[in-house]
Design a protein around this motif. Structure first.
Motif, short mmCIF file in Angstrom:
data_model
loop_
_atom_site.label_atom_id
_atom_site.label_comp_id
_atom_site.label_asym_id
_atom_site.label_seq_id
_atom_site.Cartn_x
_atom_site.Cartn_y
_atom_site.Cartn_z
N UNK A 1 31.34 74.21 39.90
CA UNK A 1 32.29 73.59 39.92
C UNK A 1 32.28 71.91 39.55
N UNK A 2 30.98 71.15 39.05
CA UNK A 2 31.13 70.25 38.37
C UNK A 2 31.72 70.59 37.08
N UNK B 1 19.03 79.09 44.61
CA UNK B 1 19.47 79.19 43.74
C UNK B 1 21.11 79.76 42.86
N UNK B 2 21.73 80.39 44.00
CA UNK B 2 22.86 80.30 43.55
C UNK B 2 23.87 79.37 44.40
N UNK B 3 23.63 78.49 44.97
CA UNK B 3 23.92 77.20 45.48
C UNK B 3 23.94 75.98 44.44
N UNK B 4 22.67 76.29 43.79
CA UNK B 4 22.86 75.25 42.35
C UNK B 4 24.23 75.80 40.76
N UNK B 5 23.67 77.05 40.70
CA UNK B 5 24.64 78.16 40.27
C UNK B 5 26.63 77.53 40.38
N UNK B 6 26.41 77.48 41.54
CA UNK B 6 27.62 77.19 41.60
C UNK B 6 28.44 75.55 42.13
#
Ligand SMILES: Nc1ncnc2c1ncn2[C@@H]1O[C@H](COP(=O)(O)OP(=O)(O)OP(=O)(O)O)[C@@H](O)[C@H]1O
Ligand SMILES: [Mg+2]
Length: 472
Positions: free
Chosen positions: A233-234, A224-229
């Motif tokens: 970043x995008x 979940x936090x990798x996705x939000x990061x």
């Protein structure tokens, strides 16, 4: 009265004719008692059969003998006198209806061979005039192991020889029976071992099943936090791309100015970039990128670790022994279960310095997992679980304690029994601690419990460094 005289005396009581034999050949009994001693010292059934055949052959050097054993309904030659080498039993049986009949009758018989039968037997290369047939069977049962055939034993004193041969036949029967019983016991033991290893694997899989939800959660968190990061970043990268484009414009106008163009246009572009940097707070973005990337990398490492631990754990035990630092083994087991544990208990860890131990690493992980799982399950709402390791110089001690419900004194001695559980149907199989006990025993160690109902329990595992296992 010496030993031989005593035996003669006893035998005389059973059969008066034996006295004749003693006079005839006083060494026969000595030979027989020596034979029995030799047979008792034999470990292999093949040796027993060979010694027996040699002995019977020696009773009368004119005779020869053959031991046929039944294996899966088929008769095979087991042993024969040296004089009988080099002929095929199947030819012999096929060529002689007499022999087939004698074997089929399964009765002790002494047969004088007729001319016609002698002719048939001669076809297979044997000159036979008398056949003694002893079925090898356990008296009063239908257990038939095969037959002992003696060819051409002289008629003189045959009764007495038969007496001795009967004794030898009994020895052979006992030897074969013991051998078969031992074989079937070994087979049963093997099946039991296979069953146990299946249980071990099933229990391991069941534990993984129970843990699956927790593990999914554990993996979901970093995802979940990798996705939000990545979303942040995008967005940042889009801003950086427009900024870079503006810088390209600045470079173009700088070049034009140098070539004599209007410098005001260059300054205008610079102004746009400054505004863009302020608007998008580019300096802050620069600062934010580093932790976003670091956290994401850390998250992927965590997922990798969880998957690795799970993979190690679920792997079918190869029986491989390796040199293991048990502190690491315990820590990696804890990572698998940590998600469940953290809601129930504060974890206290106290690791002493441990030497490497030769062991089945996966099996010991299973032990720790089972004990930790029990500890978590024993805590109603919130408690404490602690793990302590140390080395005494000769042993490694591991103590896992909890502040859970404790174990009533009257059942403490039963918790290591297979299928003993106080958990509701479907919740526990009662195999967890039994498997721990078996695994620890295989490592020449001990597992014990100290528990106070209402206060908690402490499981102590003691593993000797010298356990006879060696890493390969
Ligand atoms: N830490 C503990 N605190 C309290 N009771 C315990 C603890 N560990 C074991 N027990 C008791 O010992 C019993 C046997 O434990 P074991 O791990 O063998 O089986 P289980 O936990 O009931 O089932 P399974 O482990 O197969 O899911 C448990 O049912 C429980 O009554
Ligand atoms: Mg259990």
């Amino acid at each position: 009265m010496n030993n031989t005289d005593q035996q003669l005396e006893n035998l005389k009581k059973e059969n008066g004719k034996l006295l004749e034999l003693a006079v005839l050949n006083s060494t026969v009994l000595d030979q027989l008692s020596a034979l029995i001693k030799r047979i008792l010292a034999c470990e292999k059934i093949g040796d027993i059969l060979e010694i027996s055949i040699t002995y019977i052959q020696n009773l009368s050097r004119d005779s020869s003998c053959l031991l046929l054993l039944e294996e899966n309904g088929k008769i095979t030659v087991s042993n024969r006198s040296p004089g009988l080498t080099g002929f095929d039993i199947n030819n012999l049986l096929a060529g002689s209806s007499l022999l087939s009949r004698l074997l089929a009758e399964k009765k002790e018989t002494v047969t004088v061979v007729s001319e016609e039968d002698a002719e048939n037997l001669l076809g297979s290369g044997l000159k036979i005039n008398r056949i003694i047939c002893f079925p090898l069977a356990i008296p009063y049962t239908i257990k038939y192991f095969g037959s002992l055939l003696i060819f051409n034993m002289p008629a003189e004193n045959i009764e007495i020889y038969l007496y001795f041969i009967r004794i030898i036949a009994q020895i052979i029967i006992t030897a074969i029976n013991n051998h078969r019983v031992t074989e079937s016991l070994a087979q049963s033991l093997k099946s039991l071992q296979e069953y146990q290893s299946r249980l071990l694997q099933e229990e391991k899989m069941a534990t993984i099943g129970q843990l699956a939800a927790g593990i999914a959660h554990e993996i979901n968190n970093p995802i979940a936090f990798i996705k939000s990061n990545l979303i942040s970043l995008e967005k940042y990268s889009k801003m950086f791309i427009s900024l870079i484009k503006e810088y390209e414009n600045v470079v173009t106008y700088a070049r034009k100015t140098l070539e004599g163009g209007n410098p005001l246009l260059f300054l205008e572009r610079l102004k746009i970039i400054e505004n863009l940097r302020k608007e998008d707070d580019i300096d802050w973005l620069f600062e934010d990128i580093k932790p976003l990337l670091n956290d994401s990398i850390e998250g992927t490492v965590r997922i990798k670790e969880i998957v690795e631990n799970l993979k190690n754990f679920s792997h079918v035990d190869t029986g491989k022994i390796s040199m293991v630092n048990l502190n690491q083994n315990i820590q990696s087991t804890l990572r698998i279960i940590y998600n469940e544990l953290k809601y129930k208990a504060d974890l206290k860890e106290e690791y002493g310095e441990l030497p490497l131990l030769a062991c089945h690493a996966q099996q010991l992980s299973q032990v720790f997992l089972n004990v930790f799982t029990n500890a978590i399950q024993s805590i109603e709402s919130k408690g404490e679980i602690s793990i302590k390791t140390r080395c005494t110089g000769t042993d490694i001690n591991i103590i896992i304690s909890d502040t859970g419900c404790g174990i009533p004194h009257d059942i403490q001695s039963r918790i290591f029994e297979p299928f003993f559980t106080t958990k509701p149907v479907g919740k526990g199989t009662g195999l967890g601690l039994h498997i721990c006990y078996t695994i620890i025993k295989e490592h020449k160690g001990t597992i014990s419990v100290q528990s106070e109902p209402g206060k908690g329990s402490a499981f102590t595992v003691v593993l000797p460094l010298d356990n006879g296992l060696s890493a390969g």
